[in-house]
Design an enzyme around this catalytic site. Structure first.
Site, mmCIF file in Angstrom:
data_model
loop_
_atom_site.group_PDB
_atom_site.id
_atom_site.type_symbol
_atom_site.label_atom_id
_atom_site.label_comp_id
_atom_site.label_asym_id
_atom_site.label_seq_id
_atom_site.Cartn_x
_atom_site.Cartn_y
_atom_site.Cartn_z
ATOM 1 C CG HIS A 243 -1.849 -1.054 1.388
ATOM 2 N ND1 HIS A 243 -2.788 -1.507 0.503
ATOM 3 C CD2 HIS A 243 -1.808 -2.137 2.246
ATOM 4 C CE1 HIS A 243 -3.449 -2.643 0.751
ATOM 5 N NE2 HIS A 243 -3.053 -2.990 2.030
HETATM 6 O O1 RIB Z 1 -5.061 0.439 4.189
HETATM 7 C C1 RIB Z 1 -3.890 0.214 4.110
HETATM 8 C C2 RIB Z 1 -3.329 1.390 4.910
HETATM 9 O O2 RIB Z 1 -3.645 1.122 6.277
HETATM 10 C C3 RIB Z 1 -1.834 1.509 4.928
HETATM 11 O O3 RIB Z 1 -1.286 2.983 5.034
HETATM 12 C C4 RIB Z 1 -1.429 0.632 6.113
HETATM 13 O O4 RIB Z 1 -0.070 0.891 6.738
HETATM 14 C C5 RIB Z 1 -2.234 0.915 7.094
HETATM 15 O O5 RIB Z 1 -2.152 1.973 7.571
#
Ligand code: RIB
Ligand code: CA
Length: 314
Positions: A243
């Site tokens: 992500h």
């Molecule tokens: O949904 C993914 C996000 O949520 C990323 O930033 C991960 O680190 C969590 O914070």
């Protein structure tokens, strides 16, 4: 030519840690002015400590870490330690950093650096709940036109939610903050689950990273192995999506991604869909474009870039 003046606002967090190591591997492209941290995946003390640990691992004691808001603007805190481990850095040895965060709170720092720097110079990357940025905008609306661009990981359209059926974690964790940010009139790029789910650390990709020999690439391999286990147990059941690194990859190689202008609104009331991002591509006078939404990514190109960045630590 100095790199893009950048502040990385994060909640390390396993994937935040990888994003940070990637950003710190490209100083000629990204001039990281500071790291600001926020409560999110784990509590605010831990995210600040983790940012200091990753800064140390990257050998960059020159970059200040500012600890930020320790709770969302309105809703009760919701952590994601089930995905990131109790320490927030998976099963990495969670020691005590030799250098801790600055005394100054992150929101004070954000306001002052935006007022001190020329208008339109500083880019803010956000890989956690948007609490710090929203609080800075709330306290000092004059800083908004001084921000060059905000590039954030958050939201979901086609992919549905990952913390609830309809919301992605970063937005769900502080929907009121996200609402302030999307309404602020910023140049806003959002990389949500629709695109981060396309950039998954398969076993073959993790093996390629494992062949690199630096302490930093070893840490990334360990972090991704941890994420692979939690994703298999608790997540999509497939390889772990990267992500937060997508934010850094977009800053370094935007051609890897496809963006579309959209009107984006955040659900801040419904207990059922709190934090849902309504991403509307059919913009109009009533629903003007207020963001660009990432719809696709070239995952092979993304991982080639990740490998090239990590090799620099070699
Ligand atoms: O949904 C993914 C996000 O949520 C990323 O930033 C991960 O680190 C969590 O914070
Ligand atoms: Ca994060």
């Amino acid at each position: 030519m100095p790199g893009l003046p950048l502040i990385l606002d994060c909640d390390p967090g396993v994937d935040d840690a990888v994003a940070l190591l990637l950003a710190l591997a490209a100083p000629e492209a990204l001039d990281l002015l500071a790291i600001t941290t926020v409560a999110g995946n784990v509590g605010g003390d831990l995210t600040a400590r983790n940012a200091c640990l990753i800064r140390e691992l990257a050998g960059r004691p020159d970059i200040p870490v500012f600890a930020g808001q320790d709770r969302p603007l309105v809703r009760p805190p919701v952590a994601a330690d089930h995905f990131h481990g109790a320490s927030g850095l998976g099963d990495l040895p969670a020691g005590v950093p030799t250098q801790g965060p600055e005394i100054r709170p992150a929101v004070d720092y954000l306001i002052s650096v935006l007022r001190d720097r020329p208008p339109g110079e500083v880019t803010i990357a956000v890989t956690g709940p948007m609490t710090n940025l929203a609080e800075a905008i709330r306290r000092a609306p004059d800083v908004v036109p001084r921000i060059r661009q905000v590039v954030a990981m958050g939201g979901a359209r086609r992919e549905g939610g990952n913390i609830t059926a309809s919301a992605e974690y970063n937005i769900h964790a502080d929907p009121h903050a996200a609402d302030i940010v999307v309404r602020a009139g910023l140049d806003l790029v959002l990389l949500g689950l629709d695109v981060t789910h396309q950039v998954a650390a398969t076993e073959a990709r993790r093996d390629r990273i494992a062949r690199l020999r630096s302490p930093q690439s070893h840490a990334v391999r360990q972090l991704l192995a941890f994420s692979a286990r939690t994703e298999a147990e608790l997540g999509t059941g497939g390889p772990p999506p990267l992500h937060d690194p997508c934010v850094i990859l977009w800053l370094l190689a935007p051609e890897i991604f496809t963006l579309r202008p959209c009107h984006l609104a955040v659900e801040t009331e419904s207990p059922l869909t709190l934090g849902h991002t309504a991403v509307e591509f059919r913009t109009s006078e009533r629903l003007p474009a207020n963001a660009r939404w990432a719809t696709s990514a070239d995952s092979d190109a993304a991982f080639a870039r990740i490998e090239a960045l990590l090799e620099r630590y070699g």
